[in-house]
Write an enzyme that holds these catalytic residues in place. Structure first.
Site, PDB file in Angstrom:
ATOM      1  N   GLY A   1       0.834  -1.196   0.000  1.00  0.00           N
ATOM      2  CA  GLY A   1       0.000   0.000   0.000  1.00  0.00           C
ATOM      3  C   GLY A   1       0.866   1.243   0.000  1.00  0.00           C
TER       4      GLY A   1
ATOM      5  CD  GLN B   1       3.361   6.005   2.524  1.00  0.00           C
ATOM      6  OE1 GLN B   1       2.403   5.441   2.004  1.00  0.00           O
ATOM      7  NE2 GLN B   1       4.323   5.345   3.139  1.00  0.00           N
TER       8      GLN B   1
ATOM      9  CB  CYS C   1       4.972   2.504   7.232  1.00  0.00           C
ATOM     10  SG  CYS C   1       4.488   3.982   6.325  1.00  0.00           S
ATOM     11  CG  LEU C   2       6.470   1.085   1.255  1.00  0.00           C
ATOM     12  CD1 LEU C   2       5.922   1.302  -0.146  1.00  0.00           C
ATOM     13  CD2 LEU C   2       7.592   0.053   1.246  1.00  0.00           C
TER      14      LEU C   2
ATOM     15  CG  HIS D   1      -0.884   1.482   7.184  1.00  0.00           C
ATOM     16  ND1 HIS D   1       0.057   1.001   8.067  1.00  0.00           N
ATOM     17  CD2 HIS D   1      -0.217   2.310   6.332  1.00  0.00           C
ATOM     18  CE1 HIS D   1       1.241   1.539   7.771  1.00  0.00           C
ATOM     19  NE2 HIS D   1       1.102   2.324   6.722  1.00  0.00           N
ATOM     20  CD  GLU D   2      -1.227   2.506   2.635  1.00  0.00           C
ATOM     21  OE1 GLU D   2      -0.774   3.659   2.527  1.00  0.00           O
ATOM     22  OE2 GLU D   2      -0.534   1.524   2.976  1.00  0.00           O
TER      23      GLU D   2
ATOM     24  CG  HIS E   1       0.047   7.014   5.231  1.00  0.00           C
ATOM     25  ND1 HIS E   1       1.188   7.509   5.795  1.00  0.00           N
ATOM     26  CD2 HIS E   1       0.255   5.685   5.079  1.00  0.00           C
ATOM     27  CE1 HIS E   1       2.063   6.521   5.969  1.00  0.00           C
ATOM     28  NE2 HIS E   1       1.515   5.395   5.543  1.00  0.00           N
TER      29      HIS E   1
END
Ligand code: NI
Length: 170
Positions: A45, A50, A92-93, A134-135, A138
């Site tokens: 995701g 991000q 998380c990226l 989660h996304e 963000h």
């Protein structure tokens, strides 16, 4: 085009993102770039902030084996959350190589705009449910480490500051 992924801490990861007013070629390109960036990372995701774009766009694909199922969600909204919770080890990226268990509603009903401007609605369960929450977090400037205790969060943040210093020197 693969876009650079911002690493926490970064003020752009703390912003409440703006709704997308209209599906334009720019938004379609953003979603395509985000999917490419996500698959390349690799991750399941990615949210627009991000890659430094504070707009309400997320992409995801939680299929681990078999045919990919790329999804792009514009202005996603959680309409309903189950009382049942599930716990996943999240990463998380924007917080590379740090993982922690987070408890979230096990199922959520989500409404969004697709890239054709059509309203879509779906109930997500399992990993998809965790990922979509989660996304969407963000988009409200919230990271999975915000669910952890202050000590754990601080420890991870320090590690990321160190990582960013090392990367800046390289
Ligand atoms: Ni993330």
């Amino acid at each position: 085009m693969i876009r650079p992924i911002l690493i926490h801490p970064d003020p752009r990861l703390k912003k409440v993102c703006d709704p997308v007013a209209e599906i334009t070629p720019e938004i379609r390109q953003l979603a395509a770039d985000m999917l490419e960036t996500m698959y390349d990372a690799p991750g399941i995701g990615l949210a627009a902030p991000q890659v430094g774009v504070t707009k309400r766009v997320i992409v995801m694909d939680c299929i681990k084996e078999g045919d990919p199922e790329p999804m792009a969600l514009v202005n996603p909204e959680i309409l309903w959350s189950s009382e049942d919770v599930s716990t996943y080890e999240e990463g998380c990226l924007s917080i590379p190589e740090q993982y922690a268990e987070v408890k979230r509603p096990a199922e959520v009903q989500v409404r969004w705009l697709d890239l054709e401007g059509q309203v879509q609605e779906r109930q997500f369960a399992g990993l998809w449910a965790t990922c979509v929450q989660h996304e969407i977090d963000h988009l409200d400037g919230k990271l999975f480490i915000d669910y952890l205790g202050p000590l754990k969060r601080q420890m991870i943040t320090r590690k990321m500051e160190k990582l960013k210093r090392e990367r800046a020197r390289a």
